[in-house]
Design a protein around this motif. Structure first.
Motif, PDB file in Angstrom:
ATOM      1  N   VAL A 550       0.881  -1.174   0.000  1.00 45.77           N
ATOM      2  CA  VAL A 550       0.000   0.000   0.000  1.00 45.77           C
ATOM      3  C   VAL A 550       0.915   1.220   0.000  1.00 45.77           C
ATOM      4  CG1 VAL A 550      -1.772   1.297   1.233  1.00 45.77           C
ATOM      5  CG2 VAL A 550      -1.807  -1.216   1.249  1.00 45.77           C
ATOM      6  N   VAL A 551       0.693   2.097  -0.960  1.00 46.32           N
ATOM      7  CA  VAL A 551       1.567   3.242  -1.180  1.00 46.32           C
ATOM      8  C   VAL A 551       0.817   4.533  -0.902  1.00 46.32           C
ATOM      9  CG1 VAL A 551       2.721   4.588  -2.983  1.00 46.32           C
ATOM     10  CG2 VAL A 551       3.030   2.111  -2.875  1.00 46.32           C
ATOM     11  N   SER A 552       1.451   5.422  -0.145  1.00 51.25           N
ATOM     12  CA  SER A 552       0.963   6.801  -0.009  1.00 51.25           C
ATOM     13  C   SER A 552       1.958   7.687  -0.754  1.00 51.25           C
ATOM     14  CB  SER A 552       0.888   7.207   1.464  1.00 51.25           C
ATOM     15  OG  SER A 552       0.533   8.567   1.585  1.00 51.25           O
ATOM     16  N   PRO A 553       1.535   8.294  -1.863  1.00 56.17           N
ATOM     17  CA  PRO A 553       2.492   9.004  -2.709  1.00 56.17           C
ATOM     18  C   PRO A 553       2.870  10.376  -2.160  1.00 56.17           C
ATOM     19  CG  PRO A 553       0.301   9.230  -3.621  1.00 56.17           C
ATOM     20  CD  PRO A 553       0.168   8.328  -2.416  1.00 56.17           C
ATOM     21  N   ASP A 554       3.999  10.889  -2.628  1.00 58.11           N
ATOM     22  CA  ASP A 554       4.386  12.269  -2.367  1.00 58.11           C
ATOM     23  C   ASP A 554       3.545  13.154  -3.277  1.00 58.11           C
ATOM     24  OD1 ASP A 554       5.788  14.814  -2.884  1.00 58.11           O
ATOM     25  OD2 ASP A 554       7.318  13.985  -1.575  1.00 58.11           O
ATOM     26  N   PRO A 555       2.581  13.915  -2.725  1.00 56.15           N
ATOM     27  CA  PRO A 555       1.623  14.638  -3.584  1.00 56.15           C
ATOM     28  C   PRO A 555       2.297  15.582  -4.566  1.00 56.15           C
ATOM     29  CG  PRO A 555       0.911  14.679  -1.291  1.00 56.15           C
ATOM     30  CD  PRO A 555       2.306  14.141  -1.300  1.00 56.15           C
ATOM     31  N   GLU A 556       3.283  16.330  -4.092  1.00 49.34           N
ATOM     32  CA  GLU A 556       3.908  17.338  -4.954  1.00 49.34           C
ATOM     33  C   GLU A 556       4.680  16.688  -6.094  1.00 49.34           C
ATOM     34  OE1 GLU A 556       6.955  21.129  -4.591  1.00 49.34           O
ATOM     35  OE2 GLU A 556       5.987  20.314  -2.815  1.00 49.34           O
ATOM     36  N   ASN A 557       5.487  15.684  -5.776  1.00 45.03           N
ATOM     37  CA  ASN A 557       6.261  15.014  -6.818  1.00 45.03           C
ATOM     38  C   ASN A 557       5.365  14.293  -7.810  1.00 45.03           C
ATOM     39  OD1 ASN A 557       8.601  15.927  -5.700  1.00 45.03           O
ATOM     40  ND2 ASN A 557       9.190  13.999  -4.741  1.00 45.03           N
ATOM     41  N   LEU A 558       4.309  13.669  -7.288  1.00 41.44           N
ATOM     42  CA  LEU A 558       3.395  12.962  -8.179  1.00 41.44           C
ATOM     43  C   LEU A 558       2.697  13.922  -9.132  1.00 41.44           C
ATOM     44  CD1 LEU A 558       1.909  10.460  -9.143  1.00 41.44           C
ATOM     45  CD2 LEU A 558       0.287  10.748  -7.258  1.00 41.44           C
ATOM     46  N   GLN A 559       2.207  15.032  -8.622  1.00 41.34           N
ATOM     47  CA  GLN A 559       1.492  15.984  -9.472  1.00 41.34           C
ATOM     48  C   GLN A 559       2.429  16.660 -10.475  1.00 41.34           C
ATOM     49  OE1 GLN A 559      -0.313  18.080  -6.200  1.00 41.34           O
ATOM     50  NE2 GLN A 559      -2.304  17.091  -6.489  1.00 41.34           N
ATOM     51  N   ASN A 560       3.676  16.933 -10.056  1.00 39.13           N
ATOM     52  CA  ASN A 560       4.642  17.497 -11.003  1.00 39.13           C
ATOM     53  C   ASN A 560       4.933  16.512 -12.130  1.00 39.13           C
ATOM     54  OD1 ASN A 560       4.864  19.866  -9.570  1.00 39.13           O
ATOM     55  ND2 ASN A 560       6.701  19.258  -8.452  1.00 39.13           N
TER      56      ASN A 560
END
Length: 650
Positions: A550-560
């Motif tokens: 189960v992964v919780s992504p880095d929001p900023e890096n993912l959106q970039n």
């Protein structure tokens, strides 16, 4: 006590068959029990602080968000300490080791006054904290047989009263702030007295008692560890334990990190844990100041700017947030990015030469604003709880221009056991033993870790090691062996220069259906190097062939990244996008290959959750370790779906 710090000989091995290592700073090989002759218990340490500071400011607080810090002097605190302890005696609590007093409060001056008010009369404090959960708090009160709990606010009183029918020993609640008449009536119905903190102090002022000072071997506190499963365990910590731990730190950084009455620490990490409590001892036994945050972590930076601390204890998660905020601003401009990277290279070169400071041209031109975020006076960062990533550690040393100590320890070792040296320039290590602790590794054959290869389970021994778990002989014997060695459950490796590196975890291992042993924390530490990952939980069991996560992504890096690929949508929408999932899974596998993971150690499927694992949602412990059992329960359906899909593909 020697003062040299040889980066090429950070620890020495004693003669014998156990391969025990100690600090080269130990005089004639003797482990350090105390650093200051007049500070061998915590009450003595507080009185020493008052003397060396000439009754300087000690505890600081801000009444409001725009107010400056107001300070209580050492003598003012000592007076209130004696008053509060005497007040408890007036209420019927006997001085000595048979009296246990609960503290259920956020960090504030009254927490420290309660703690010292108890230990000045040889009583034992038992911290409680919200994230234990109400059932765990009930368990602790009953196991200790606690009669009195000191609370900060009405909400805590309400939580105790809600469980009053299950805590028959609880008789009194001392509350720091006002409570409603309705709450007082509810307490009365449950045969519990509500008493104000100021009233207890007033009782002691009117009828003072002579202190009943503890001995070093007397219990200071029972510090309950939340753990990831089961009931909490109460680690019995003596005055001598915590004094030894912080004395070892003083000796370890002597000549580099010595504190004075001019030094100031920001207090925001929970005082219910030994890390924060140890750091405060470090400060006050040398006459320094402690300023409390206002209780809202979102306003922490505002408090820091006002306080201008010189000492900043952190857990990696806090430094990660500072780093992410800075990098986000740096990446907003090509010029900023160029200047930042150039300045980082120049400062790294200086650090490799043993030059650490914030007075270079690069500090003036590039890093000054970053340092101002933290008040501009920080001289030392201490990090404990988990290893810092290389990029964040290098950032802290370069951009903040101060000593950064990466520490390793546990509640059971009164916190520190090893600590990086002041002029250490390398990363990925937690340093050599401090002078108050011996360290050895022992074989773990099931995981193929052997002492002959400089690898094994980390074991600790010395005056800082706890006395065992309260009323739990079975768990004590599982942790402390007959020789007095504390078995940590962590897998360590001695590096060629004598520093220790934590490489794995023994406790959380399981087998897959083919019989392969899996250490999920090792895999998680590798996968978190991915640009996409903020947090990850790797799961497997003996009935399955594969690992899933189960992964919780880095929001900023993912959106970039998504924008660069022409993908749009909210974070929730991106988390459900198959293109995103495939990209993250591919990157994880590549990270695993680069780090030497075997095929069976790689995850075969992932579920992406937009919700971060946190203390508030119950998915992390207060020391920021993931709760595996709770994560498995929370994502049980998604885990089952991943396995169903994988098994259909066989």
């Amino acid at each position: 006590m020697a003062t040299a710090h040889d980066l090429n000989r950070q620890s020495v091995e004693l003669t014998g068959d156990e391969h025990v290592r100690i600090s080269p700073l130990c005089t004639d090989g003797q482990i350090l029990e105390y650093y200051f002759e007049d500070a061998r218990t915590t009450p003595e340490a507080l009185r020493r602080g008052a003397r060396v500071s000439s009754n300087g400011p000690f505890l600081g607080f801000r009444p409001g968000p725009e107010d400056p810090y107001q300070w209580l002097t050492y003598d003012q605190v000592l007076e209130r300490v004696n008053n509060f302890g005497s007040g408890l005696i007036k209420l019927g609590y006997k001085p000595g080791q048979s009296t246990f007093v609960g503290i259920y409060s956020q960090n504030r001056a009254e927490w420290v006054i309660t703690d010292h008010g108890c230990c000045t009369y040889s009583m034992v404090t038992v911290p409680l904290y919200d994230t234990l959960g109400p059932d765990a708090v009930t368990f602790i009160i009953n196991q200790v047989g606690m009669k009195v709990v000191v609370c900060d606010v009405q909400a805590k009183v309400e939580l105790l009263l809600d469980k009053a029918d299950r805590t028959p020993t609880l008789q009194q609640i001392v509350v720091m702030e006002t409570v409603s008449d309705e709450i007082k009536e509810t307490a009365k119905e449950n045969n519990i007295d509500i008493i104000s903190f100021t009233d207890v102090e007033a009782m002691g002022r009117i009828e003072p008692h002579e202190p009943v000072m503890p001995k070093p071997d007397d219990l200071l506190t029972i510090c309950y560890t939340s753990g990831t499963t089961g009931d909490p365990k109460g680690a019995m910590i003596t005055h001598g334990n915590i004094i030894a731990g912080m004395s070892g730190c003083c000796a370890h950084i002597k000549g580099f990190g010595d504190l004075t009455a001019d030094d100031c620490m920001i207090s925001y990490l929970p005082l219910a844990h030994m890390y924060e409590r140890s750091c405060q001892l470090w400060v006050y036994m040398q006459g320094g100041r402690v300023g409390f945050f206002r209780g809202n972590i979102r306003e922490l930076m505002n408090d820091i700017k006002e306080l201008k601390p010189t000492l900043f204890p952190v857990v990696p998660r806090v430094l990660n947030r500072i780093y992410d905020k800075v990098i986000s601003q740096v990446n907003s401009s090509c010029l900023k990015k160029f200047a930042f990277n150039l300045a980082m290279r120049k400062k790294r070169a200086l650090i490799k030469r043993g030059i650490i400071g914030n007075n270079t041209i690069w500090d003036r031109l590039v890093f000054g604003k970053i340092q101002a975020m933290l008040g501009g006076n920080v001289k030392q960062f201490c990090s404990c709880g988990a290893p810092m990533s290389e990029r964040v550690l290098q950032f802290a040393r370069c951009a903040l221009g101060c000593y950064v100590y990466d520490c390793y320890g546990q509640t059971e070792s009164a916190c520190p056991a090893t600590m990086t040296l002041p002029r250490e320039s390398k990363t990925g290590r937690c340093g050599p033993p401090i002078p108050s602790c011996s360290v050895k590794l022992v074989d773990v054959p099931d995981m193929e870790y052997f002492v002959e290869n400089q690898q094994g389970e980390v074991c600790l021994k010395g005056p800082s090691v706890f006395k065992g778990y309260f009323n739990d002989a079975e768990k004590t014997s599982e942790t402390l062996d007959d020789g007095g060695w504390l078995h940590t459950g962590d897998i360590g490796q001695w590096l060629p220069d004598g520093a220790l590196k934590i490489i794995d975890r023994k406790k959380h291992i399981f087998k897959l259906d083919q019989g392969e042993y899996i250490a999920p924390e090792k895999i998680e530490n590798i996968y978190t190097r991915s640009q996409f990952i903020a947090q990850i939980f790797v799961h497997g069991d003996s009935l399955q062939r594969y690992l899933v996560a189960v992964v919780s992504p880095d929001p900023e890096n993912l959106q970039n990244w998504a924008r660069s690929k022409g993908l749009t949508g909210s974070l929730d929408e991106l988390c459900g996008n198959k293109v995103v999932k495939d990209a993250i899974l591919k990157d994880l596998v590549q990270q695993g290959k680069t780090s030497g993971l075997k095929g069976f150690e790689q995850v075969k499927d992932i579920y992406i959750s937009s919700e971060q694992f946190s203390i508030e949602n119950g998915l992390m412990t207060p020391t920021f370790k993931i709760r595996r059992l709770e994560l498995r329960r929370r994502f049980e359906q998604k885990i089952e779906e991943m396995y169903n899909n994988l098994n259909c593909m066989k």
